[in-house]
Design a protein around this motif. Sequence first.
Motif, short mmCIF file in Angstrom:
data_model
loop_
_atom_site.label_atom_id
_atom_site.label_comp_id
_atom_site.label_asym_id
_atom_site.label_seq_id
_atom_site.Cartn_x
_atom_site.Cartn_y
_atom_site.Cartn_z
N THR A 5 0.56 -1.13 -0.19
CA THR A 5 0.12 -0.12 0.19
C THR A 5 0.97 1.32 -0.04
OG1 THR A 5 -0.11 0.18 2.37
CG2 THR A 5 -2.11 -1.08 1.10
N THR A 6 2.39 0.92 -0.01
CA THR A 6 3.09 2.15 0.00
C THR A 6 4.08 2.24 -1.12
OG1 THR A 6 4.60 1.33 1.67
CG2 THR A 6 2.86 2.56 2.70
N PHE A 7 5.08 2.99 -1.06
CA PHE A 7 6.30 3.08 -1.93
C PHE A 7 7.19 1.76 -1.68
CE2 PHE A 7 10.67 3.71 -3.00
CZ PHE A 7 10.67 3.95 -4.41
N LEU A 8 7.30 1.19 -2.38
CA LEU A 8 8.35 0.02 -2.17
C LEU A 8 9.00 -0.51 -3.62
CD1 LEU A 8 6.56 -2.62 -0.18
CD2 LEU A 8 8.58 -1.48 0.55
N ASN A 9 10.24 -1.00 -3.47
CA ASN A 9 10.92 -1.42 -4.66
C ASN A 9 10.67 -3.04 -4.19
OD1 ASN A 9 12.72 -1.66 -6.88
ND2 ASN A 9 14.30 -2.16 -5.52
N VAL A 10 10.16 -3.76 -5.16
CA VAL A 10 9.72 -5.15 -5.14
C VAL A 10 10.51 -6.14 -6.16
CG1 VAL A 10 8.00 -6.74 -4.96
CG2 VAL A 10 7.79 -4.65 -4.02
N ARG A 11 11.09 -7.20 -5.82
CA ARG A 11 11.39 -8.23 -6.81
C ARG A 11 10.68 -9.63 -6.37
NH1 ARG A 11 17.91 -8.53 -6.88
NH2 ARG A 11 17.65 -6.44 -7.61
N VAL A 12 10.49 -10.08 -7.50
CA VAL A 12 9.50 -11.49 -7.49
C VAL A 12 10.21 -12.48 -8.19
CG1 VAL A 12 7.72 -10.77 -9.20
CG2 VAL A 12 7.18 -12.49 -7.38
N TYR A 13 10.59 -13.76 -7.63
CA TYR A 13 11.31 -14.57 -8.37
C TYR A 13 10.84 -15.71 -9.01
CZ TYR A 13 15.66 -12.47 -5.96
OH TYR A 13 16.74 -11.75 -5.52
N CYS A 14 11.33 -16.09 -10.14
CA CYS A 14 10.88 -17.53 -10.95
C CYS A 14 11.83 -18.55 -10.06
CB CYS A 14 11.18 -17.33 -12.47
SG CYS A 14 10.33 -16.74 -13.46
N PRO A 15 11.22 -19.82 -10.25
CA PRO A 15 11.76 -20.71 -9.50
C PRO A 15 13.27 -20.86 -10.22
CG PRO A 15 9.68 -21.39 -10.10
CD PRO A 15 9.97 -20.26 -10.73
N PRO A 16 14.19 -21.81 -9.44
CA PRO A 16 15.46 -21.77 -9.89
C PRO A 16 15.49 -22.46 -11.14
CG PRO A 16 15.66 -22.50 -7.60
CD PRO A 16 14.09 -22.18 -8.14
N ASN A 17 16.31 -22.02 -12.23
CA ASN A 17 16.41 -22.98 -13.59
C ASN A 17 15.32 -22.78 -14.46
OD1 ASN A 17 19.21 -24.05 -13.03
ND2 ASN A 17 18.18 -25.40 -11.66
N THR A 18 14.40 -21.58 -14.17
CA THR A 18 13.25 -21.23 -15.21
C THR A 18 13.52 -19.80 -15.64
OG1 THR A 18 11.93 -20.55 -13.21
CG2 THR A 18 11.60 -22.71 -13.99
N THR A 19 12.76 -19.43 -16.70
CA THR A 19 13.10 -18.05 -17.19
C THR A 19 11.80 -17.27 -17.10
OG1 THR A 19 12.79 -19.16 -19.44
CG2 THR A 19 15.05 -18.86 -18.84
N PRO A 20 11.92 -15.93 -17.16
CA PRO A 20 10.62 -15.25 -16.84
C PRO A 20 9.94 -15.18 -18.35
CG PRO A 20 12.31 -13.77 -16.82
CD PRO A 20 12.95 -15.17 -16.77
N LYS A 21 8.50 -15.23 -18.34
CA LYS A 21 7.70 -14.94 -19.52
C LYS A 21 7.31 -13.61 -19.56
CE LYS A 21 5.24 -18.76 -19.62
NZ LYS A 21 4.12 -19.70 -20.08
N GLN A 22 6.58 -13.03 -18.48
CA GLN A 22 6.22 -11.82 -18.27
C GLN A 22 6.38 -11.44 -17.00
OE1 GLN A 22 2.43 -10.74 -20.17
NE2 GLN A 22 1.55 -12.73 -19.21
N GLY A 23 6.11 -10.12 -16.96
CA GLY A 23 6.23 -9.52 -15.30
C GLY A 23 5.03 -8.40 -15.48
N TRP A 24 4.21 -8.39 -14.31
CA TRP A 24 3.49 -7.10 -14.35
C TRP A 24 2.98 -6.75 -12.76
CZ3 TRP A 24 2.25 -12.16 -15.08
CH2 TRP A 24 1.16 -12.52 -14.38
N VAL A 25 2.47 -5.62 -12.76
CA VAL A 25 1.93 -5.02 -11.36
C VAL A 25 0.23 -4.97 -11.58
CG1 VAL A 25 1.49 -2.96 -10.02
CG2 VAL A 25 3.80 -3.66 -10.95
N SER A 26 -0.33 -5.58 -10.67
CA SER A 26 -1.79 -5.51 -10.54
C SER A 26 -2.17 -4.70 -9.33
CB SER A 26 -2.44 -7.03 -10.71
OG SER A 26 -1.91 -7.45 -9.61
#
Length: 112
Positions: free
Chosen positions: A88-109
Amino acid sequence: MRRNTKRISLAGCLLAGVAAAAVVTAPAASAQSGSPTRLDSINCSTGSFGQDGTQWYYNVSCSATGTTKWWVNISCSDNSTRTVGPYTTFLNVRVYCPPNTTPKQGWVSYTP
């Protein structure tokens, strides 16, 4: 928590979410960037992908006003989706994929 989302295209940028969200699609080996996004009562920087050893992540900074709640999401090559939040406030956020996988897309909802 599963949210009913709808995706639309707006000037080459995908939007998804309960109200709306900025989406970044992962290219083969680098992150996509652009200008910061301003949506109603949430303001987010352009998200980016990075790698910590064997784990890829989606990183974004957002701030919200009022009662706005926001989540950061990443979909990965093993067909999993990871979500962190709500915030609910200002933050720098990092969300991870499982090890040895690659990201397809990232988004904020978010919800206003």
